[in-house]
Design a protein around this motif. Structure first.
Motif, PDB file in Angstrom:
ATOM      1  N   PHE A  21      46.919  47.431  39.746  1.00  0.00           N
ATOM      2  CA  PHE A  21      45.690  46.648  39.805  1.00  0.00           C
ATOM      3  C   PHE A  21      45.517  46.117  41.222  1.00  0.00           C
ATOM      4  N   ALA A  22      44.397  46.449  41.830  1.00  0.00           N
ATOM      5  CA  ALA A  22      44.064  45.942  43.153  1.00  0.00           C
ATOM      6  C   ALA A  22      43.043  44.821  42.991  1.00  0.00           C
ATOM      7  N   LEU A  23      43.495  43.585  43.167  1.00  0.00           N
ATOM      8  CA  LEU A  23      42.644  42.417  42.939  1.00  0.00           C
ATOM      9  C   LEU A  23      41.843  42.076  44.187  1.00  0.00           C
ATOM     10  N   ARG A  24      40.605  41.673  43.952  1.00  0.00           N
ATOM     11  CA  ARG A  24      39.729  41.177  45.016  1.00  0.00           C
ATOM     12  C   ARG A  24      39.238  39.782  44.646  1.00  0.00           C
ATOM     13  N   PRO A  25      40.075  38.778  44.808  1.00  0.00           N
ATOM     14  CA  PRO A  25      39.653  37.419  44.439  1.00  0.00           C
ATOM     15  C   PRO A  25      38.389  36.981  45.178  1.00  0.00           C
ATOM     16  N   HIS A  26      38.198  37.498  46.402  1.00  0.00           N
ATOM     17  CA  HIS A  26      37.002  37.102  47.151  1.00  0.00           C
ATOM     18  C   HIS A  26      35.728  37.565  46.438  1.00  0.00           C
ATOM     19  N   ILE A  56      41.320  33.691  38.042  1.00  0.00           N
ATOM     20  CA  ILE A  56      40.955  32.369  37.538  1.00  0.00           C
ATOM     21  C   ILE A  56      41.000  31.357  38.671  1.00  0.00           C
ATOM     22  N   GLY A  57      42.015  31.477  39.529  1.00  0.00           N
ATOM     23  CA  GLY A  57      42.104  30.585  40.685  1.00  0.00           C
ATOM     24  C   GLY A  57      40.922  30.734  41.617  1.00  0.00           C
ATOM     25  N   ALA A  58      40.453  31.967  41.802  1.00  0.00           N
ATOM     26  CA  ALA A  58      39.296  32.201  42.669  1.00  0.00           C
ATOM     27  C   ALA A  58      38.033  31.595  42.066  1.00  0.00           C
ATOM     28  N   LEU A  59      37.857  31.757  40.765  1.00  0.00           N
ATOM     29  CA  LEU A  59      36.692  31.173  40.104  1.00  0.00           C
ATOM     30  C   LEU A  59      36.733  29.651  40.170  1.00  0.00           C
ATOM     31  N   HIS A  60      37.916  29.095  39.928  1.00  0.00           N
ATOM     32  CA  HIS A  60      38.083  27.642  39.986  1.00  0.00           C
ATOM     33  C   HIS A  60      37.836  27.132  41.400  1.00  0.00           C
ATOM     34  N   GLY A  61      38.346  27.865  42.389  1.00  0.00           N
ATOM     35  CA  GLY A  61      38.130  27.462  43.772  1.00  0.00           C
ATOM     36  C   GLY A  61      36.680  27.489  44.181  1.00  0.00           C
ATOM     37  N   ALA A  62      35.907  28.375  43.548  1.00  0.00           N
ATOM     38  CA  ALA A  62      34.475  28.463  43.851  1.00  0.00           C
ATOM     39  C   ALA A  62      33.669  27.396  43.126  1.00  0.00           C
TER      40      ALA A  62
END
Length: 392
Positions: A21-26, A56-62
């Motif tokens: 899995f290649a994640l793109r949190p951005h 989830i961390g990326a969504l929370h950070g946004a």
């Protein structure tokens, strides 16, 4: 978690045996910011779409602080998110789940579509006077890839009666609906609002909240769904014309639209037979939608550049299990020279791919990495272009 510029950069250093899995949190953060800035109401992420901690961390950070959960395990997991407000929006819940949600996790928001479920909620919360209860109405499906109205949602005179009954047992009465997953056109929401308008008038109740659910589309290929801004425009216009309380809340529950672009899947070709490629993940793994719903995810050769003279051809995939339904017919366009040992990046698989993947036949082990490049396709073109300029 290791970080790379792209899948190709990762594969220059590694030849993984397991799918990756290649994640793109951005990308998840960008989608969340768009919804928070553009939607004229509250945004609750549909947790079932993908609960990977980095996303989830990326969504929370946004800025996402509300989450739609549909099971007790999701509730237990999402309750660990700082400052999270949880909505328990599955219309059928066990008594244990309701009781723990209310007393242990502070949930006040529940969905229902029958009088039996209403009584169950009231009983298991001890007749609480601070409930936010959402009656799920059945609405017409229109241009959705996966209609959802057959399983849940109440219609006709029964819906009107349930609205009136629910009003007697809650502090806030809401209406929720779902137009279907991957809805390509905005008229689905216009039709849904006409349905709920009729029920509000017939029931003669004060409605405090409207939850339009999910259904917002992701982009998977050259053919684009209607722009997300058009969905928001139609929702806002129809919401403003409803006979509801002056301070009625508007809520949405995007899942696919927030995280589809935030992951891709890197798979290895283990064999080629004509235009059939045998890969090391499949329909029992992260490619369920491709196998069972005929999703045509974007693909590209990931371990090397496509050379001059190589032409794209139509391929179909077979997964690694012994099961003959582990088949993804595509079509998937890849270079005609592809063969055993090559790697393919399958894009925009962040919604439901990881969530559905299992371990049947001994498969289901994945490696996680973060990549910094852009998704293969995006619904947030202007935001993505701005990001590319900043990093140029």
């Amino acid at each position: 978690m290791d970080r790379y510029a792209s899948a190709q950069a990762y594969l220059k250093a590694h030849q993984p045996n397991n799918p990756v899995f290649a994640l793109r949190p951005h990308a998840a953060a960008r989608a969340a910011r768009w919804f928070l800035e553009s939607f004229p109401g509250e945004v609750a992420y549909a947790y079932k779409a993908n609960s990977a901690p980095f996303l989830i961390g990326a969504l929370h950070g946004a800025g996402i602080r509300q989450f739609d959960v549909a099971s007790l395990p999701e509730l237990e997991d999402a309750a660990t998110i700082p400052q999270a407000t949880l909505h328990f929006m599955h219309p059928v819940k066990s008594r244990v789940a309701i009781r723990r949600a209310y007393f242990e996790f502070g949930v006040r928001c529940f969905a229902l579509d029958t009088a039996d479920e209403l009584h169950k909620i009231v009983e298991e919360t001890g007749g609480a006077d601070d409930l936010e209860l959402f009656v799920r109405l059945a609405v017409p499906a229109r241009n959705s890839l996966l209609p959802l109205e057959r399983k849940f949602g109440i219609a006709g005179d029964a819906a009107t009666e349930l609205l009136a009954l629910t009003r007697q047992h809650c502090d806030e009465l809401g209406i929720c609906f779902h137009v279907g997953s991957q809805t390509a056109t905005t008229d689905a929401f216009a039709l849904a609002f006409e349905t709920i308008r009729q029920h509000i008038v017939q029931a003669g109740v004060v409605v405090d909240a409207i939850d339009v659910g999910g259904g917002f589309p992701a982009r998977y290929g050259e053919t684009e769904p209607a722009p997300l801004a058009e969905f928001v425009e139609v929702i806002e216009e129809n919401f403003e014309s409803l006979p509801v309380s002056h301070d009625c809340r508007l809520i949405c529950e995007p899942g696919r639209a927030l995280v589809a672009e935030a992951e891709s899947l890197i798979v290895r070709v283990d064999a080629r037979r004509g235009n059939e490629l045998f890969i090391n993940d499949g329909g029992y793994g992260a490619l369920f939608d491709a196998a069972q719903l005929n999703f045509r995810f974007p693909v590209r050769l990931a371990n090397r550049a496509v050379e001059a003279g190589e032409h794209l051809e139509v391929f179909q995939f077979w997964g690694p299990t012994c099961d003959s339904i582990d088949h993804m017919k595509g079509p998937f366009m890849l270079p005609d020279t592809i063969g055993e040992g090559d790697y393919i990046e399958i894009g925009n698989i962040g919604a439901y791919g990881r969530a559905i993947a299992g371990g049947f036949n001994g498969y289901g082990c994945y490696t996680d990495i973060i990549v910094d490049d852009e998704p293969m396709y995006t619904m947030y073109r202007d935001h993505a272009a701005a990001a590319q300029r900043r990093h140029a």
